[in-house]
Design a protein around this motif. Sequence first.
Motif, PDB file in Angstrom:
ATOM      1  N   CYS A  26      -2.691  -5.446  12.803  1.00  0.00           N
ATOM      2  CA  CYS A  26      -2.909  -5.035  11.425  1.00  0.00           C
ATOM      3  C   CYS A  26      -4.157  -5.763  10.956  1.00  0.00           C
ATOM      4  O   CYS A  26      -4.389  -6.914  11.328  1.00  0.00           O
ATOM      5  CB  CYS A  26      -1.741  -5.424  10.521  1.00  0.00           C
ATOM      6  SG  CYS A  26      -0.307  -4.315  10.647  1.00  0.00           S
ATOM      7  N   THR A  53       0.839  -1.197   0.000  1.00  0.00           N
ATOM      8  CA  THR A  53       0.000   0.000   0.000  1.00  0.00           C
ATOM      9  C   THR A  53       0.876   1.250   0.000  1.00  0.00           C
ATOM     10  O   THR A  53       1.855   1.339   0.746  1.00  0.00           O
ATOM     11  CB  THR A  53      -0.918   0.011   1.225  1.00  0.00           C
ATOM     12  OG1 THR A  53      -1.831  -1.082   1.114  1.00  0.00           O
ATOM     13  CG2 THR A  53      -1.701   1.307   1.316  1.00  0.00           C
ATOM     14  N   GLU A  56      -2.325  -0.673   4.879  1.00  0.00           N
ATOM     15  CA  GLU A  56      -2.741  -1.863   4.135  1.00  0.00           C
ATOM     16  C   GLU A  56      -4.018  -1.577   3.357  1.00  0.00           C
ATOM     17  O   GLU A  56      -4.641  -0.528   3.506  1.00  0.00           O
ATOM     18  CB  GLU A  56      -2.960  -3.034   5.092  1.00  0.00           C
ATOM     19  CG  GLU A  56      -1.701  -3.475   5.802  1.00  0.00           C
ATOM     20  CD  GLU A  56      -1.901  -4.748   6.618  1.00  0.00           C
ATOM     21  OE1 GLU A  56      -0.954  -5.533   6.669  1.00  0.00           O
ATOM     22  OE2 GLU A  56      -2.992  -4.937   7.191  1.00  0.00           O
ATOM     23  N   ALA A  57      -4.394  -2.523   2.520  1.00  0.00           N
ATOM     24  CA  ALA A  57      -5.674  -2.561   1.797  1.00  0.00           C
ATOM     25  C   ALA A  57      -5.718  -1.676   0.566  1.00  0.00           C
ATOM     26  O   ALA A  57      -6.791  -1.436   0.016  1.00  0.00           O
ATOM     27  CB  ALA A  57      -6.846  -2.238   2.719  1.00  0.00           C
ATOM     28  N   ARG A 102      -6.295 -10.839   5.878  1.00  0.00           N
ATOM     29  CA  ARG A 102      -5.035 -10.145   5.684  1.00  0.00           C
ATOM     30  C   ARG A 102      -3.962 -10.972   4.971  1.00  0.00           C
ATOM     31  O   ARG A 102      -3.369 -10.520   3.996  1.00  0.00           O
ATOM     32  CB  ARG A 102      -4.497  -9.669   7.037  1.00  0.00           C
ATOM     33  CG  ARG A 102      -3.161  -8.938   6.914  1.00  0.00           C
ATOM     34  CD  ARG A 102      -2.679  -8.382   8.239  1.00  0.00           C
ATOM     35  NE  ARG A 102      -1.480  -7.605   8.030  1.00  0.00           N
ATOM     36  CZ  ARG A 102      -0.245  -8.080   8.139  1.00  0.00           C
ATOM     37  NH1 ARG A 102      -0.059  -9.343   8.468  1.00  0.00           N
ATOM     38  NH2 ARG A 102       0.796  -7.306   7.920  1.00  0.00           N
ATOM     39  N   ASN A 111      -8.458   1.051   0.221  1.00  0.00           N
ATOM     40  CA  ASN A 111      -9.894   0.748   0.341  1.00  0.00           C
ATOM     41  C   ASN A 111     -10.702   0.791  -0.964  1.00  0.00           C
ATOM     42  O   ASN A 111     -11.777   1.377  -1.017  1.00  0.00           O
ATOM     43  CB  ASN A 111     -10.564   1.691   1.346  1.00  0.00           C
ATOM     44  CG  ASN A 111     -10.251   1.357   2.783  1.00  0.00           C
ATOM     45  OD1 ASN A 111      -9.191   0.854   3.103  1.00  0.00           O
ATOM     46  ND2 ASN A 111     -11.188   1.627   3.665  1.00  0.00           N
ATOM     47  N   GLU A 126      -6.968  -6.157   7.457  1.00  0.00           N
ATOM     48  CA  GLU A 126      -7.644  -5.811   6.219  1.00  0.00           C
ATOM     49  C   GLU A 126      -8.460  -7.019   5.792  1.00  0.00           C
ATOM     50  O   GLU A 126      -8.180  -8.160   6.164  1.00  0.00           O
ATOM     51  CB  GLU A 126      -6.662  -5.417   5.120  1.00  0.00           C
ATOM     52  CG  GLU A 126      -5.726  -6.532   4.670  1.00  0.00           C
ATOM     53  CD  GLU A 126      -4.879  -6.129   3.465  1.00  0.00           C
ATOM     54  OE1 GLU A 126      -5.471  -5.689   2.464  1.00  0.00           O
ATOM     55  OE2 GLU A 126      -3.638  -6.257   3.548  1.00  0.00           O
ATOM     56  N   ARG A 181     -12.759  -3.883  -0.544  1.00  0.00           N
ATOM     57  CA  ARG A 181     -11.592  -4.167   0.290  1.00  0.00           C
ATOM     58  C   ARG A 181     -11.357  -3.009   1.245  1.00  0.00           C
ATOM     59  O   ARG A 181     -11.524  -1.846   0.861  1.00  0.00           O
ATOM     60  CB  ARG A 181     -10.364  -4.379  -0.607  1.00  0.00           C
ATOM     61  CG  ARG A 181      -9.078  -4.753   0.122  1.00  0.00           C
ATOM     62  CD  ARG A 181      -8.005  -5.060  -0.893  1.00  0.00           C
ATOM     63  NE  ARG A 181      -6.689  -5.267  -0.301  1.00  0.00           N
ATOM     64  CZ  ARG A 181      -5.568  -5.461  -1.005  1.00  0.00           C
ATOM     65  NH1 ARG A 181      -5.630  -5.495  -2.329  1.00  0.00           N
ATOM     66  NH2 ARG A 181      -4.412  -5.630  -0.394  1.00  0.00           N
ATOM     67  N   GLN A 226     -11.488  -8.448   2.553  1.00  0.00           N
ATOM     68  CA  GLN A 226     -12.166  -8.204   1.287  1.00  0.00           C
ATOM     69  C   GLN A 226     -13.349  -9.149   1.144  1.00  0.00           C
ATOM     70  O   GLN A 226     -13.251 -10.335   1.465  1.00  0.00           O
ATOM     71  CB  GLN A 226     -11.217  -8.413   0.106  1.00  0.00           C
ATOM     72  CG  GLN A 226     -11.887  -8.310  -1.269  1.00  0.00           C
ATOM     73  CD  GLN A 226     -10.906  -8.457  -2.401  1.00  0.00           C
ATOM     74  OE1 GLN A 226     -10.245  -7.500  -2.786  1.00  0.00           O
ATOM     75  NE2 GLN A 226     -10.781  -9.670  -2.933  1.00  0.00           N
ATOM     76  N   ASP A 276      -9.153  -1.421   4.946  1.00  0.00           N
ATOM     77  CA  ASP A 276      -8.231  -1.461   6.084  1.00  0.00           C
ATOM     78  C   ASP A 276      -9.100  -1.421   7.334  1.00  0.00           C
ATOM     79  O   ASP A 276      -9.469  -0.356   7.836  1.00  0.00           O
ATOM     80  CB  ASP A 276      -7.285  -0.263   6.036  1.00  0.00           C
ATOM     81  CG  ASP A 276      -6.175  -0.349   7.063  1.00  0.00           C
ATOM     82  OD1 ASP A 276      -6.434  -0.879   8.168  1.00  0.00           O
ATOM     83  OD2 ASP A 276      -5.053   0.110   6.784  1.00  0.00           O
ATOM     84  N   THR A 277      -9.438  -2.600   7.846  1.00  0.00           N
ATOM     85  CA  THR A 277     -10.468  -2.700   8.887  1.00  0.00           C
ATOM     86  C   THR A 277      -9.983  -2.284  10.273  1.00  0.00           C
ATOM     87  O   THR A 277     -10.808  -2.138  11.181  1.00  0.00           O
ATOM     88  CB  THR A 277     -11.017  -4.133   8.957  1.00  0.00           C
ATOM     89  OG1 THR A 277      -9.925  -5.060   9.018  1.00  0.00           O
ATOM     90  CG2 THR A 277     -11.852  -4.444   7.717  1.00  0.00           C
ATOM     91  N   TYR A 280      -3.221   4.724   6.467  1.00  0.00           N
ATOM     92  CA  TYR A 280      -3.489   3.323   6.165  1.00  0.00           C
ATOM     93  C   TYR A 280      -2.216   2.647   5.664  1.00  0.00           C
ATOM     94  O   TYR A 280      -1.599   3.110   4.696  1.00  0.00           O
ATOM     95  CB  TYR A 280      -4.561   3.197   5.081  1.00  0.00           C
ATOM     96  CG  TYR A 280      -5.979   3.435   5.563  1.00  0.00           C
ATOM     97  CD1 TYR A 280      -6.262   3.715   6.894  1.00  0.00           C
ATOM     98  CD2 TYR A 280      -7.046   3.376   4.675  1.00  0.00           C
ATOM     99  CE1 TYR A 280      -7.554   3.925   7.331  1.00  0.00           C
ATOM    100  CE2 TYR A 280      -8.354   3.581   5.097  1.00  0.00           C
ATOM    101  CZ  TYR A 280      -8.597   3.857   6.429  1.00  0.00           C
ATOM    102  OH  TYR A 280      -9.881   4.062   6.860  1.00  0.00           O
TER     103      TYR A 280
END
Length: 787
Positions: free
Chosen positions: A369, A236, A306-307, A416, A310, A371, A346, A373, A348-349, A304
């Motif tokens: 961490c 990312t 990761e992901a 993830r 979004n 993420e 998707r 989808q 980044d939760t 963010y």
Amino acid sequence: MMNSSKLAAMLLAGVATLAVTPVAARAQSAGTTLAADPVDDGNTIVVTAQRRSEDNLTVPVAVSVIRSETLHDYDAAGGDTLLSLSGKVPSLYVETSTGRIFPRFYIRGLGNIDFYLGASQPVEIIQDDVVEENVVLKSNPVFDVADVEVLKGPQGSLFGRNTTAGIVKFDSAQPSETWAGQGSVSYGRFNSVNADVGIGGPLTRDGTISFRLSGLYQHRDNWISNTYMGPSDDGTVGGHNKLDGFDERDVRLQVLVKPSDAFSLRVAGHYRDYAGFASIFYRGSIIPGTNAVPASFDRSVVAYDEAQNNPQAYKTHGVSVKAAYDFGGVTLTSITAWEHASGYSRGDTDGGAAANFGGTAANYCAVGCGESQGQLRYLDQWTQEVRLASPDTGPFKWQLGGIYFDQRDNTEFDQRSFFLTNNILGTAPNPNNFVLLHDVNTSYAGFAQASYDLTSALTLTGGVRVTNDTKRTSLLLHPNFVNLAVPVTAPASSYACGTATYCRLSDTKPSFDASLLYKLSPEASVYARVARGFRGPTIQGRSAVFATAYTTANSETNTSYEAGVKTAFWDGRIHFNAAGFYYVVDNIQLNGNDANGNGVLFNASKGKGYGAEAELDARPIPNFHIGVGLSLLHTEIDDKGVYAQVGAAGGVPSETVLDPTVRIGNNYFAQINGNPFPNAPDYNVNVNARYDIPLGDGKSRVFVSTDFNLQGKTDFVLYRAVEYSADGNYELGAKVGYAFGRYEIAAFARNLTNTKNLVDVIDTSNYRAGIYNDPRVFGVMLSGSFK
């Protein structure tokens, strides 16, 4: 080369221009007069709550109507056409934690907070007579709308399925034998564009074949920046203005064939192409010990790691055929429809870079961490409804029929490790945390309803429906297949899942409604109604992504009691309706989270709710129109033995829990008996008003309009926590402009005061991540219509 977004915008703007200029001129030359039309051109509110066009005064159901012209105001800034309805009428609430493709609807407090793509909702959405069951189909935008009706309480006999809470019913503008059209185009902050247009007329000289072409285009530039520039295990990359833009492109074509007064055939097709972003979670934005939004909170910045910032994209399309033949004493109607959807979302939760919350360079995911989808590889829904109905006149009216529903999909969930692509910090690629499920949902029902005028003032109405609902979920692909096991809490007897990788639930139950309506005078009526709705059993297949077997919930039924008054006096310039209600949901389906943040289904013995609603729609003086709505609501879970897991990290709760809790290992469970339902505001106030000032030429006017919504105490989760609630959320919209006949040019503002409202939370670990409303958007708007 011109990109598709700009091409779509130009085409829709062209259609809008066509709708408000040359075609209007042709209509005028043919003798159509474009008289001034301030806000409303009729004194009777007509609804189709009983599948007939009737004066609302004679309908024994609490129905709220949203005028089509007000929808353009709500959506002027490119707002989601469904989410923007939240709070605009009493007892209707709409929210999402998954972006535009997953709106969740609540009526009188009944809804479902489950974020599973296959989640069952107790509020049914019906668009142009077609049931939209899957949450993705429920998200299809509404545009070129003729009517929006919100039917409160169980709709036990006439509509769709899963109607324990109520129905939101959308009817598009229909083809007509004469030329007609409307257009609304706006431009605002963040390069926001909203174009909602429709035009139609005869295709043959005698008008036996006509059409209606409708389109929606919405765009917004990315306006949220990702400030994270550190290492990322999935590659990312942050940057300026990377998130929360969108492109919405929708088109619908309807063709109506009416060779005689007895027969009509309407064929409709629609297509949607949407690309945008999942809901934006702001990690650490919720402060321990308070639910107040920090004054320093900035909606335009995230961090963010990761992901991939979004992304979210979905496409849907469908075809429906409605045929009706009047045999003289009875009309036969058939509605056949197919809907298809595919796409992914998707996110980044965890709502922010773990490195900013205690992680180290050596182990930057030490404090979490996250993420995930959801991907709908395909979904197909087929529905067939057949209905026989008597004429709309006479003391005895009846209708009966049946509906068949079949939905099939392949749905993938990825966590993830599925996305890891490099070894920046020693985290080896491990793309094996995923699951592919095949779901089949079939349902069939027979229904009948009749109304009889016992006297000229007293009408008795009753209906019944028997519904079978069957769901099947099969695990097609999972790397940890052998680790799955049927949990000890699996339902018993006929509800038991067959194996760890296959589950089948089925149930058949009746639902009904009965009412009495008494006309006190031509201007007032009172009614009393009892109704029961049924929602079939539900399977939560996503649990398998964590090598955990499915969780399930048994069927629920809702029995509701309602009484109300409806009035229309002063020559129809004042409409006032009020209702009180009480309901009991037996075996209510609830959804909480487990230690992985995964949704878990379960039942509580009962859920109860009671409250009152009132609506005023008035034109007390010339050129002034005001609408006011109020709802008061109390809900509670009634089961001393039911618990919900509390968000915690390392054995420490992440929020201030107000319920009794028990600790099992590092997890906490709160007793939720007596708690309100999630997303059930204890009150809601909505106001919209418009004042027109005629100018000296007698043809033009200036105007000002406004809309306001105020929401009471709202809990976002099943357990009571100081932080995971909101109280006093409000938003204000305004518009001022110049009008000539049916055409307007105006300046508008949405969220005029730039209020920051917490509208949802992520109930997992120690993220304390919140979701917030859109910032202020202002701009200009051009709209018009002809007929």
